[in-house]
Enzyme design. Structure first.
Site, PDB file in Angstrom:
ATOM      1  N   HIS A 299       0.849  -1.141   0.002  1.00 27.04           N
ATOM      2  CA  HIS A 299      -0.007   0.040   0.212  1.00 27.04           C
ATOM      3  C   HIS A 299       0.921   1.249  -0.152  1.00 27.04           C
ATOM      4  O   HIS A 299       2.009   1.212   0.491  1.00 27.04           O
ATOM      5  CB  HIS A 299      -0.922  -0.042   1.225  1.00 27.04           C
ATOM      6  CG  HIS A 299      -0.526  -0.265   2.534  1.00 27.04           C
ATOM      7  ND1 HIS A 299       0.169   0.888   3.188  1.00 27.04           N
ATOM      8  CD2 HIS A 299      -0.413  -1.127   3.444  1.00 27.04           C
ATOM      9  CE1 HIS A 299       0.451   0.405   4.275  1.00 27.04           C
ATOM     10  NE2 HIS A 299       0.380  -0.862   4.466  1.00 27.04           N
ATOM     11  N   HIS A 335       6.472   0.914  12.021  1.00 32.42           N
ATOM     12  CA  HIS A 335       7.288   2.062  11.193  1.00 32.42           C
ATOM     13  C   HIS A 335       7.513   3.066  12.357  1.00 32.42           C
ATOM     14  O   HIS A 335       7.318   3.078  13.666  1.00 32.42           O
ATOM     15  CB  HIS A 335       6.603   2.783  10.443  1.00 32.42           C
ATOM     16  CG  HIS A 335       4.957   3.428  10.660  1.00 32.42           C
ATOM     17  ND1 HIS A 335       3.986   2.619  10.945  1.00 32.42           N
ATOM     18  CD2 HIS A 335       4.770   4.765  11.121  1.00 32.42           C
ATOM     19  CE1 HIS A 335       3.122   3.045  11.340  1.00 32.42           C
ATOM     20  NE2 HIS A 335       3.335   4.652  11.344  1.00 32.42           N
ATOM     21  N   GLU A 341       2.813  11.950  14.402  1.00 29.31           N
ATOM     22  CA  GLU A 341       1.586  11.747  13.945  1.00 29.31           C
ATOM     23  C   GLU A 341       0.433  11.881  15.098  1.00 29.31           C
ATOM     24  O   GLU A 341       0.469  11.176  16.052  1.00 29.31           O
ATOM     25  CB  GLU A 341       1.506  10.250  13.348  1.00 29.31           C
ATOM     26  CG  GLU A 341       2.349  10.066  12.255  1.00 29.31           C
ATOM     27  CD  GLU A 341       2.639   8.543  12.074  1.00 29.31           C
ATOM     28  OE1 GLU A 341       1.658   7.760  12.492  1.00 29.31           O
ATOM     29  OE2 GLU A 341       3.532   8.066  11.582  1.00 29.31           O
ATOM     30  N   HIS A 366       1.869   9.717  18.051  1.00 31.14           N
ATOM     31  CA  HIS A 366       3.355   9.024  18.018  1.00 31.14           C
ATOM     32  C   HIS A 366       4.295  10.033  17.406  1.00 31.14           C
ATOM     33  O   HIS A 366       4.174  10.558  16.350  1.00 31.14           O
ATOM     34  CB  HIS A 366       3.032   7.919  17.227  1.00 31.14           C
ATOM     35  CG  HIS A 366       2.032   6.913  17.375  1.00 31.14           C
ATOM     36  ND1 HIS A 366       1.231   6.367  16.633  1.00 31.14           N
ATOM     37  CD2 HIS A 366       1.815   6.350  18.815  1.00 31.14           C
ATOM     38  CE1 HIS A 366       0.218   5.368  17.301  1.00 31.14           C
ATOM     39  NE2 HIS A 366       0.700   5.637  18.706  1.00 31.14           N
ATOM     40  N   HIS A 372       5.714   2.561  16.157  1.00 26.90           N
ATOM     41  CA  HIS A 372       4.342   1.990  16.553  1.00 26.90           C
ATOM     42  C   HIS A 372       4.024   1.128  15.053  1.00 26.90           C
ATOM     43  O   HIS A 372       4.712   0.981  14.496  1.00 26.90           O
ATOM     44  CB  HIS A 372       3.383   3.002  16.566  1.00 26.90           C
ATOM     45  CG  HIS A 372       3.518   3.906  15.652  1.00 26.90           C
ATOM     46  ND1 HIS A 372       4.462   5.128  15.373  1.00 26.90           N
ATOM     47  CD2 HIS A 372       2.360   4.534  14.676  1.00 26.90           C
ATOM     48  CE1 HIS A 372       4.070   5.858  14.581  1.00 26.90           C
ATOM     49  NE2 HIS A 372       3.099   5.648  13.791  1.00 26.90           N
TER      50      HIS A 372
HETATM   51 FE   LIG Z   1       2.097   5.862  11.943  1.00 30.44          FE
END
Ligand SMILES: [Fe+2]
Length: 440
Positions: A299, A335, A341, A366, A372
């Site tokens: 994706h 990641h 974020e 995050h 996470h």
């Molecule tokens: Fe993320």
């Protein structure tokens, strides 16, 4: 998510387009031909310029609007710092005192509040930078239960408000006209524009990203082509609407360097009979977002879901969409990013977090390089799933404020609101078991 269908009251009329030149007049022949500031504006009005960029900004970035109004905005008594009982100043927080933390953070849904109006509902959750230096951003949670008092207006001199409404209906009277907003719609009110918020359908709740410098743009589309993601024609700006009130006592609240000030005047600030320009508030229905995705494998990065973009924060959404990729771990990968974020959930269940810990009206943060990804249960299910075309996110809308800056959090976010989940790591990633087998 279907496009919101509703009957539009006559006072909520809109002009389509994103940062395209608009002109609107509530009385015929208000807008001048030729000179923007004629010697005698039509109908005995005053001409006033509202600038959203430096005058010398490149033409492609220059945002200015001319207002033709019954009295100029300058006709008020001096602004004084508000000194009232309660914690209105404390709610606006102090960006010099935020806590910069490398840990992952998640909050349960923030409470509704029946007592506060729009201005006094703003709670600084976090941010970074300095409005006085026009650098950085602030993230606010709002939960209001009452309309703003009669004859009270508000503006922020600190930056543009990107309002993500999660609950309720906002009827926003701005200097440039009316905006009606429902959940799944966002509203952007640029710096300096005066407005008041009334609640026609009970309490409201949501999230705000305040940009201390510049303005959002639509992302470039590159190889996607000329349409896709958020289409420019789906952004809606108000049309001119005015009140004729030059005898009532009005109060203007102003957020200036994250401090609340107030000034009195004897006329309504909503007296703009006509306007033209590029600097105006607008709204956008997230249900109109055209999702682009992979039809083979993997994706794309979540940037493919960007609605609005800015160097210090992108506004990204996760709408309902079909997943059809083959041989692909379909949830987000594990990641660590150079970006921070901040995520919120407007409605439904976010397809990448199915364990119930990330709920509508809650949030997560995050920060820079905080690791996470899917929790143990989500990883196990996605790894074992038969991969057929599947639609995810039906009835749901998650969003993200993604910033390259470290986003500090306030004491309100960590303690006062009592919504921080203290076992986030233990619930999400600590239970992940190794599956490594050298011989397979
Ligand atoms: Fe993320």
């Amino acid at each position: 998510m279907p496009v919101t269908k509703f009957s539009t009251p006559e006072k909520h009329m809109y002009l389509n387009g994103f940062q395209s030149y608009h002109e609107s007049e509530a009385v015929p022949n208000t807008l001048p031909v030729g000179a923007n500031s004629p010697q005698r504006p039509a109908h005995g009005l005053f001409a006033e310029k509202l600038s959203g960029t430096s005058f010398i900004a490149p033409r492609c970035e220059n945002l200015q609007t001319w207002l033709y109004r019954i009295l100029p905005s300058a006709a008020h008594l001096p602004f004084e710092k508000i000194n009232e009982d309660g914690d209105v100043q404390a709610n606006l927080g102090d960006l010099a005192k935020v806590n910069q933390l490398p840990r992952q953070l998640r909050w349960d849904p923030f409470d509704l509040d029946d007592s506060a109006d729009w201005v006094r509902s703003l709670k600084l959750l976090g941010g970074v930078g300095n409005p006085a230096m026009k650098s950085g951003l602030g993230i606010f949670i709002f939960a209001a239960g009452t309309s703003m008092p009669d004859k009270l207006a508000f503006y922020s001199a600190d930056g543009d408000f990107l309002i993500v409404l999660q609950h309720g209906v906002m009827d926003i009277q701005t200097e440039l006209g009316h905006i009606l907003a429902r959940p799944n719609e966002i509203v952007v009110i640029p710096r300096g524009i005066r407005y008041r918020v009334t609640l026609p359908a009970g309490p409201i709740r949501g999230y705000i990203l305040e940009l201390f410098d510049g303005h959002f743009k639509l992302p470039e589309l590159g190889p996607i082509g000329s349409n896709g993601l958020a289409n420019a024609r789906d952004f809606q700006a108000p049309v001119a609407a005015f009140d004729e009130d030059t005898s009532s006592a009005w109060t203007i609240n102003c957020k200036y360097n994250n401090t609340l000030f107030s000034a009195e005047q004897n006329h309504t600030p909503f007296d703009v009979v006509g306007w033209h320009g590029l600097y105006y508030p607008y709204k956008y229905d997230l249900g109109r977002f055209n999702v682009i995705g992979s039809t083979s494998f993997d994706h794309p990065d979540p940037s493919i879901y960007t609605v609005l973009s800015h160097p210090v924060a992108d506004f990204v959404i996760f709408p309902p969409r079909w997943l059809v990729q083959e041989d692909t771990f379909r949830p987000p990968w594990y990641h660590r990013n150079t970006m921070s974020e901040f995520m919120g959930l407007i409605m439904g269940e976010y397809d990448a977090k199915t364990g119930g810990g990330f709920r509508a009206a809650g949030a997560s943060l995050h920060n820079v390089m905080s690791a996470h990804g899917p929790d143990a249960d989500a990883h196990a299910k996605a790894s074992a799933a038969d991969l057929h075309p599947v639609k995810v996110g039906e009835g749901s809308m998650a969003f993200m404020f993604e910033s390259p800056l470290m986003i500090g959090v306030t004491d309100w976010a960590l303690e006062t609101c009592h919504k921080l989940q203290h076992k986030y790591n233990e619930a999400s990633w600590v239970p992940i078991k190794p599956a490594f087998q050298r011989s397979v």
